[in-house]
Design a protein around this motif. Structure first.
Motif, PDB file in Angstrom:
ATOM      1  N   ALA A 213      -5.170   6.365  -1.707  1.00 54.90           N
ATOM      2  CA  ALA A 213      -4.649   5.072  -1.270  1.00 54.90           C
ATOM      3  C   ALA A 213      -4.684   4.111  -2.443  1.00 54.90           C
ATOM      4  N   ILE A 214      -3.563   3.424  -2.681  1.00 56.94           N
ATOM      5  CA  ILE A 214      -3.490   2.379  -3.690  1.00 56.94           C
ATOM      6  C   ILE A 214      -2.710   1.203  -3.121  1.00 56.94           C
ATOM      7  N   ASP A 215      -2.873   0.043  -3.737  1.00 57.68           N
ATOM      8  CA  ASP A 215      -1.972  -1.076  -3.487  1.00 57.68           C
ATOM      9  C   ASP A 215      -0.795  -0.891  -4.431  1.00 57.68           C
ATOM     10  N   ASN A 216       0.402  -0.759  -3.887  1.00 61.32           N
ATOM     11  CA  ASN A 216       1.570  -0.473  -4.730  1.00 61.32           C
ATOM     12  C   ASN A 216       1.883  -1.609  -5.703  1.00 61.32           C
ATOM     13  N   LEU A 217       1.463  -2.834  -5.397  1.00 60.05           N
ATOM     14  CA  LEU A 217       1.739  -3.958  -6.284  1.00 60.05           C
ATOM     15  C   LEU A 217       0.649  -4.169  -7.331  1.00 60.05           C
ATOM     16  N   VAL A 218      -0.498  -3.519  -7.153  1.00 59.41           N
ATOM     17  CA  VAL A 218      -1.613  -3.729  -8.091  1.00 59.41           C
ATOM     18  C   VAL A 218      -1.825  -2.442  -8.899  1.00 59.41           C
TER      19      VAL A 218
ATOM     20  N   GLY B  42       0.787  -1.215   0.000  1.00 63.28           N
ATOM     21  CA  GLY B  42       0.000   0.000   0.000  1.00 63.28           C
ATOM     22  C   GLY B  42       0.822   1.268   0.000  1.00 63.28           C
ATOM     23  N   ILE B  43       0.235   2.298  -0.596  1.00 64.31           N
ATOM     24  CA  ILE B  43       0.801   3.647  -0.539  1.00 64.31           C
ATOM     25  C   ILE B  43      -0.328   4.611  -0.198  1.00 64.31           C
ATOM     26  N   LEU B  44      -0.153   5.350   0.864  1.00 62.24           N
ATOM     27  CA  LEU B  44      -1.073   6.424   1.234  1.00 62.24           C
ATOM     28  C   LEU B  44      -0.360   7.737   0.949  1.00 62.24           C
ATOM     29  N   THR B  45      -0.892   8.519   0.034  1.00 61.70           N
ATOM     30  CA  THR B  45      -0.273   9.786  -0.362  1.00 61.70           C
ATOM     31  C   THR B  45      -1.140  10.954   0.072  1.00 61.70           C
ATOM     32  N   THR B  46      -0.531  11.899   0.768  1.00 59.28           N
ATOM     33  CA  THR B  46      -1.184  13.160   1.106  1.00 59.28           C
ATOM     34  C   THR B  46      -0.603  14.238   0.205  1.00 59.28           C
ATOM     35  N   ALA B  47      -1.470  14.829  -0.614  1.00 58.99           N
ATOM     36  CA  ALA B  47      -1.053  15.895  -1.531  1.00 58.99           C
ATOM     37  C   ALA B  47      -1.538  17.236  -0.990  1.00 58.99           C
TER      38      ALA B  47
ATOM     39  N   PHE C 191     -14.339   7.760  -4.825  1.00 59.41           N
ATOM     40  CA  PHE C 191     -14.305   8.966  -4.004  1.00 59.41           C
ATOM     41  C   PHE C 191     -14.824   8.599  -2.617  1.00 59.41           C
ATOM     42  N   GLN C 192     -13.900   8.220  -1.725  1.00 58.76           N
ATOM     43  CA  GLN C 192     -14.248   7.839  -0.366  1.00 58.76           C
ATOM     44  C   GLN C 192     -12.994   7.939   0.497  1.00 58.76           C
ATOM     45  N   LYS C 193     -13.164   7.843   1.816  1.00 62.04           N
ATOM     46  CA  LYS C 193     -12.041   7.953   2.727  1.00 62.04           C
ATOM     47  C   LYS C 193     -11.020   6.865   2.425  1.00 62.04           C
ATOM     48  N   PRO C 194      -9.770   7.237   2.130  1.00 62.32           N
ATOM     49  CA  PRO C 194      -8.762   6.238   1.760  1.00 62.32           C
ATOM     50  C   PRO C 194      -8.342   5.367   2.939  1.00 62.32           C
ATOM     51  N   SER C 195      -8.153   4.095   2.645  1.00 63.75           N
ATOM     52  CA  SER C 195      -7.688   3.129   3.621  1.00 63.75           C
ATOM     53  C   SER C 195      -6.855   2.104   2.892  1.00 63.75           C
ATOM     54  N   LEU C 196      -5.643   1.833   3.383  1.00 59.88           N
ATOM     55  CA  LEU C 196      -4.807   0.838   2.713  1.00 59.88           C
ATOM     56  C   LEU C 196      -5.481  -0.522   2.693  1.00 59.88           C
ATOM     57  N   ALA C 197      -6.170  -0.877   3.772  1.00 65.55           N
ATOM     58  CA  ALA C 197      -6.828  -2.180   3.821  1.00 65.55           C
ATOM     59  C   ALA C 197      -7.940  -2.291   2.785  1.00 65.55           C
ATOM     60  N   ALA C 198      -8.628  -1.200   2.493  1.00 66.29           N
ATOM     61  CA  ALA C 198      -9.760  -1.238   1.573  1.00 66.29           C
ATOM     62  C   ALA C 198      -9.334  -1.407   0.119  1.00 66.29           C
ATOM     63  N   VAL C 199      -8.078  -1.077  -0.199  1.00 65.15           N
ATOM     64  CA  VAL C 199      -7.599  -1.248  -1.576  1.00 65.15           C
ATOM     65  C   VAL C 199      -6.608  -2.396  -1.699  1.00 65.15           C
ATOM     66  N   ARG C 200      -6.223  -3.026  -0.602  1.00 63.22           N
ATOM     67  CA  ARG C 200      -5.211  -4.076  -0.622  1.00 63.22           C
ATOM     68  C   ARG C 200      -5.642  -5.227  -1.540  1.00 63.22           C
ATOM     69  N   GLY C 201      -4.774  -5.580  -2.488  1.00 66.33           N
ATOM     70  CA  GLY C 201      -5.072  -6.660  -3.413  1.00 66.33           C
ATOM     71  C   GLY C 201      -5.917  -6.254  -4.593  1.00 66.33           C
ATOM     72  N   SER C 202      -6.310  -4.973  -4.668  1.00 65.33           N
ATOM     73  CA  SER C 202      -7.216  -4.504  -5.719  1.00 65.33           C
ATOM     74  C   SER C 202      -6.544  -3.460  -6.607  1.00 65.33           C
ATOM     75  N   ASN C 203      -7.211  -3.126  -7.692  1.00 64.33           N
ATOM     76  CA  ASN C 203      -6.709  -2.113  -8.633  1.00 64.33           C
ATOM     77  C   ASN C 203      -7.349  -0.749  -8.394  1.00 64.33           C
ATOM     78  N   PHE C 204      -7.974  -0.563  -7.249  1.00 62.25           N
ATOM     79  CA  PHE C 204      -8.667   0.700  -6.977  1.00 62.25           C
ATOM     80  C   PHE C 204      -7.732   1.753  -6.386  1.00 62.25           C
ATOM     81  N   CYS C 205      -8.091   3.000  -6.655  1.00 63.10           N
ATOM     82  CA  CYS C 205      -7.476   4.150  -5.999  1.00 63.10           C
ATOM     83  C   CYS C 205      -8.593   4.908  -5.299  1.00 63.10           C
ATOM     84  N   ASP C 206      -8.525   4.991  -3.973  1.00 62.69           N
ATOM     85  CA  ASP C 206      -9.525   5.729  -3.201  1.00 62.69           C
ATOM     86  C   ASP C 206      -8.985   7.112  -2.876  1.00 62.69           C
ATOM     87  N   ILE C 207      -9.855   8.107  -3.020  1.00 61.45           N
ATOM     88  CA  ILE C 207      -9.431   9.504  -2.865  1.00 61.45           C
ATOM     89  C   ILE C 207     -10.442  10.276  -2.020  1.00 61.45           C
TER      90      ILE C 207
END
Length: 328
Positions: free
Chosen positions: A293-298, A229-234, A263-279
């Motif tokens: 939040a994204i899964d860095n491997l997906v 996972g990667i959680l980025t604050t811009a 478009f929802q509160k980002p969580s590393l667990a919620a995107v883990r294993g998936s191709n989604f980016c939550d913002i």
């Protein structure tokens, strides 16, 4: 559709195979590793036991028989494969850094000469979809620039400064052990690194420019004790203030047709294993904080590579990628 994965022994290679198991038309027929030739894949990727009977192999480039090849190799290695595979009519998705940047910027950022340069679409589909559709070759973006660019893209042209702060899981360092990734040094800890000089900054600046922004861009990554996972604050500093409602409407409209951006509160667990980016975004007027939040491997690697392959081959963009996150 026959798939070859060049450099299949690492995390990205394992993820490509895991995801392609569920693809409607893709069949992995070749998985290469110089060191592990002859070894069953499931001895290195035990999660794939029962899903593949392949052994690693080390064929000559001219002997690779595939419709699409993924280059899951380090930078400088991909440039020895890409042109030769393309000349044989094999479509290529490069997961390395070798074709993400113009030649002179690449050589400055990576400190090595580029020996086989040619331009390639930069494969963030949400930004560069038209360039990827039907392409023969696509350069898959870095994991940090994917999450960062998607976080800032709707506001990029309104900004004079963008500051990215990213927290990344340990798998982003690859599968080779090091002092940095040794558990006692990572567990129960957090550490910044390459505070002003991370190579991915060049991609972030490139994408802001592509989005019509002249904003100054800064980036600092931090290693945190999670696998994925990667959680980025811009921190997006605007030329003119913008209230919360307008910012939210801008983001919702920008991504309204993008299946993989939620478009929802980002969580590393919620995107883990998936191709989604939550913002999510929050405005205080002249500064907007956008968090992704994204899964860095997906989405940060193998999933986005398959998304690009689907665009290149005229397939449904979500094919092989219909996996929700693994919360908790």
């Amino acid at each position: 559709m026959k798939i070859a994965i060049i450099g299949a022994s690492g995390y990205a290679g394992g993820e490509l195979i895991r995801l392609l198991v569920h693809h409607s038309t893709a069949d992995v027929v070749c998985a290469t590793s110089r060191k592990l030739a002859g070894t069953p894949l499931d001895q290195v990727h035990p999660q794939l036991k029962g899903f593949t009977s392949l052994n690693f192999e080390n064929p000559e480039i001219d002997a690779i028989d595939a419709d699409v090849a993924f280059l899951a190799v380090p930078h400088t290695a991909a440039m020895t494969y890409a042109g030769k595979l393309l000349s044989r009519g094999i479509k290529v998705v490069d997961l390395s850094a070798d074709y993400r940047l113009p030649k002179e910027i690449y050589e400055k950022a990576y400190g090595v000469p580029h020996t086989d340069y040619f331009p390639a679409p930069y494969g963030i589909p949400e930004i560069h979809r038209k360039d990827c559709i039907g392409a023969k070759f696509v350069s898959n973006p870095g994991c940090f620039p994917t999450g960062a660019t998607l976080a800032a893209a709707p506001l990029a042209r309104y900004a004079h400064t963008v500051i990215y702060d990213s927290k990344t899981g340990v798998s982003g360092a690859g599968d080779n052990p090091s002092a940095t990734t040794h558990y006692p040094n990572v567990g129960d800890n957090i550490g910044p690194y390459k505070l002003t000089s991370h190579r991915h900054l060049a991609e972030m600046k490139q994408e802001l420019s592509h989005l019509g922004s002249a904003a100054k861009c800064y980036f600092t990554p931090h290693l945190v004790p999670v696998n994925r996972g990667i959680l980025t604050t811009a921190h997006i500093l605007l030329n003119e203030p913008m209230d919360q409602k307008d910012v939210e409407n801008l983001y919702r409209d920008y991504y309204k047709d993008e299946y993989f951006v939620r478009f929802q509160k980002p969580s590393l667990a919620a995107v883990r294993g998936s191709n989604f980016c939550d913002i999510m975004v929050e405005s205080e007027g002249s500064r907007v904080v956008a968090v992704s939040a994204i899964d860095n491997l997906v989405k940060g690697a193998s999933g986005q590579a398959i998304q690009n392959m689907n665009l290149m081959c005229g397939l449904k963009e979500q094919d092989g990628l219909m996996h929700p996150g693994m919360l908790p």
